[in-house]
Design a protein around this motif. Structure first.
Motif, PDB file in Angstrom:
ATOM      1  N   ALA A  84      -9.435   5.474   1.627  1.00  0.00           N
ATOM      2  CA  ALA A  84      -8.815   4.292   1.031  1.00  0.00           C
ATOM      3  C   ALA A  84      -9.336   4.086  -0.383  1.00  0.00           C
ATOM      4  O   ALA A  84     -10.530   4.239  -0.641  1.00  0.00           O
ATOM      5  CB  ALA A  84      -9.130   3.055   1.879  1.00  0.00           C
ATOM      6  N   LYS A  95      -4.147   2.639  -1.955  1.00  0.00           N
ATOM      7  CA  LYS A  95      -3.634   3.869  -1.364  1.00  0.00           C
ATOM      8  C   LYS A  95      -4.438   4.224  -0.126  1.00  0.00           C
ATOM      9  O   LYS A  95      -5.673   4.195  -0.141  1.00  0.00           O
ATOM     10  CB  LYS A  95      -3.694   5.014  -2.380  1.00  0.00           C
ATOM     11  CG  LYS A  95      -3.017   6.300  -1.902  1.00  0.00           C
ATOM     12  CD  LYS A  95      -2.927   7.326  -3.025  1.00  0.00           C
ATOM     13  CE  LYS A  95      -2.152   8.560  -2.583  1.00  0.00           C
ATOM     14  NZ  LYS A  95      -1.989   9.539  -3.680  1.00  0.00           N
ATOM     15  N   LEU A  96      -3.729   4.586   0.953  1.00  0.00           N
ATOM     16  CA  LEU A  96      -4.363   4.999   2.204  1.00  0.00           C
ATOM     17  C   LEU A  96      -3.806   6.350   2.610  1.00  0.00           C
ATOM     18  O   LEU A  96      -2.602   6.566   2.577  1.00  0.00           O
ATOM     19  CB  LEU A  96      -4.079   3.988   3.319  1.00  0.00           C
ATOM     20  CG  LEU A  96      -4.467   2.522   3.091  1.00  0.00           C
ATOM     21  CD1 LEU A  96      -3.956   1.674   4.249  1.00  0.00           C
ATOM     22  CD2 LEU A  96      -5.969   2.390   2.954  1.00  0.00           C
ATOM     23  N   MET A  97      -4.695   7.248   3.009  1.00  0.00           N
ATOM     24  CA  MET A  97      -4.230   8.557   3.475  1.00  0.00           C
ATOM     25  C   MET A  97      -5.286   9.215   4.359  1.00  0.00           C
ATOM     26  O   MET A  97      -6.488   9.021   4.157  1.00  0.00           O
ATOM     27  CB  MET A  97      -3.890   9.471   2.290  1.00  0.00           C
ATOM     28  CG  MET A  97      -5.050   9.783   1.372  1.00  0.00           C
ATOM     29  SD  MET A  97      -4.541  10.786  -0.060  1.00  0.00           S
ATOM     30  CE  MET A  97      -3.911  12.240   0.769  1.00  0.00           C
ATOM     31  N   ALA A 107       0.900   4.397   1.592  1.00  0.00           N
ATOM     32  CA  ALA A 107       0.255   4.969   2.771  1.00  0.00           C
ATOM     33  C   ALA A 107       1.051   6.160   3.295  1.00  0.00           C
ATOM     34  O   ALA A 107       2.274   6.091   3.424  1.00  0.00           O
ATOM     35  CB  ALA A 107       0.120   3.914   3.867  1.00  0.00           C
ATOM     36  N   VAL A 154       0.093  -0.353   8.812  1.00  0.00           N
ATOM     37  CA  VAL A 154       0.011  -0.582   7.367  1.00  0.00           C
ATOM     38  C   VAL A 154       0.353  -2.036   7.044  1.00  0.00           C
ATOM     39  O   VAL A 154      -0.299  -2.674   6.193  1.00  0.00           O
ATOM     40  CB  VAL A 154       0.952   0.365   6.599  1.00  0.00           C
ATOM     41  CG1 VAL A 154       0.942   0.040   5.107  1.00  0.00           C
ATOM     42  CG2 VAL A 154       0.537   1.816   6.816  1.00  0.00           C
ATOM     43  N   ILE A 185      -9.890   8.167   7.388  1.00  0.00           N
ATOM     44  CA  ILE A 185      -8.985   7.441   6.505  1.00  0.00           C
ATOM     45  C   ILE A 185      -9.640   7.270   5.140  1.00  0.00           C
ATOM     46  O   ILE A 185     -10.730   6.704   5.025  1.00  0.00           O
ATOM     47  CB  ILE A 185      -8.631   6.056   7.077  1.00  0.00           C
ATOM     48  CG1 ILE A 185      -7.932   6.191   8.429  1.00  0.00           C
ATOM     49  CG2 ILE A 185      -7.748   5.274   6.099  1.00  0.00           C
ATOM     50  CD1 ILE A 185      -6.599   6.906   8.363  1.00  0.00           C
ATOM     51  N   ILE A 222       0.575   7.292   8.270  1.00  0.00           N
ATOM     52  CA  ILE A 222      -0.027   6.175   8.988  1.00  0.00           C
ATOM     53  C   ILE A 222       1.118   5.299   9.503  1.00  0.00           C
ATOM     54  O   ILE A 222       2.092   5.066   8.798  1.00  0.00           O
ATOM     55  CB  ILE A 222      -0.958   5.341   8.083  1.00  0.00           C
ATOM     56  CG1 ILE A 222      -2.106   6.214   7.550  1.00  0.00           C
ATOM     57  CG2 ILE A 222      -1.538   4.147   8.850  1.00  0.00           C
ATOM     58  CD1 ILE A 222      -3.010   5.505   6.569  1.00  0.00           C
ATOM     59  N   PHE A 224       0.810  -1.212   0.000  1.00  0.00           N
ATOM     60  CA  PHE A 224       0.000   0.000   0.000  1.00  0.00           C
ATOM     61  C   PHE A 224       0.847   1.268   0.000  1.00  0.00           C
ATOM     62  O   PHE A 224       1.874   1.342   0.669  1.00  0.00           O
ATOM     63  CB  PHE A 224      -0.925   0.039   1.223  1.00  0.00           C
ATOM     64  CG  PHE A 224      -1.941  -1.065   1.262  1.00  0.00           C
ATOM     65  CD1 PHE A 224      -2.342  -1.704   0.101  1.00  0.00           C
ATOM     66  CD2 PHE A 224      -2.501  -1.458   2.464  1.00  0.00           C
ATOM     67  CE1 PHE A 224      -3.282  -2.725   0.134  1.00  0.00           C
ATOM     68  CE2 PHE A 224      -3.448  -2.468   2.515  1.00  0.00           C
ATOM     69  CZ  PHE A 224      -3.837  -3.105   1.352  1.00  0.00           C
TER      70      PHE A 224
END
Length: 206
Positions: A127, A117-119, A48, A56, A125, A51, A46
């Motif tokens: 995603a 993708k995570l943010m 990220a 993760v 959050i 985080i 991912f």
């Protein structure tokens, strides 16, 4: 008598070894038949930001396991990803780049890759995920959502994976992919019982 007992013991041990070898061969054959015809998919680490890396890692492993549990794919082992990553000098920042992700998938003989993708977004959050055809760079399926926090996202992983992979009706290992009609579908889920939706998952198929 001692020699006779030793001889009989050796015979029993040989028989046991032979039985175990036969069982192992049968297990390998059954595994090969089970995975025959299934496309190979690579879950890209991912992308990220802001985080905790340990979180993760847990999310990535759980997500990858759920992809494998779907029974639709042969999933590339992560150790192979790390090996190829070093050989081709991939950087962590490359994971969100579809072209580089497809290149990595191709290097691992995968038919498809999952890019995630995570943010953080307004204290929540955000995603997003997509499955790419390695050869054509076509986006086969997508899923995204906004979640209250990491724990809520973690609980929703099975649902996200189901939606992400569920729209793919049939997949050929030669990358001739048949998907559902070009209509988008969306699913919203509540992370809490409050009036305002706290999390949602939507999927779209190209």
């Amino acid at each position: 008598n001692i020699l006779e007992q030793k001889y009989k013991g050796d015979i029993k041990m040989r028989k046991l070894t032979l039985i175990l070898a036969v069982l192992l061969c049968v297990a390998n054959i059954l595994t090969a038949q089970e995975t025959k015809g299934k496309p190979t998919i690579l879950v890209i680490p991912f992308d990220a930001t802001n985080i905790e890396q340990t979180e993760v890692e847990v999310l990535f492993d759980t997500f990858t396991n759920k992809i494998a549990d779907s029974g639709k794919f042969k999933v590339v082992d992560r150790s192979k990803v790390n090996e190829i990553k070093k050989q081709h000098e991939f950087q962590n920042s490359d994971w969100s780049n579809d072209e580089k992700a497809a290149k990595l998938g191709n290097a691992l003989n995968a038919n498809m890759v999952v890019v995630g993708k995570l943010m953080p977004f307004q204290k929540k959050i955000n995603a997003s995920f997509r499955i790419l055809d390695v050869n054509t760079m076509e986006i086969v399926s997508t899923a995204d959502g906004v979640f209250d926090d990491i724990s809520v996202f973690f609980k929703k992983i099975p649902e996200i994976v189901k939606k992400l992979t569920g729209e793919i009706k049939s997949i050929s290992t030669t990358s001739n992919i048949t998907t559902s009609k070009p209509e988008s579908s969306s699913v919203s889920t509540n992370a809490s019982t409050s009036k305002t939706e706290s999390s949602s998952v939507s999927t779209n198929v190209s």
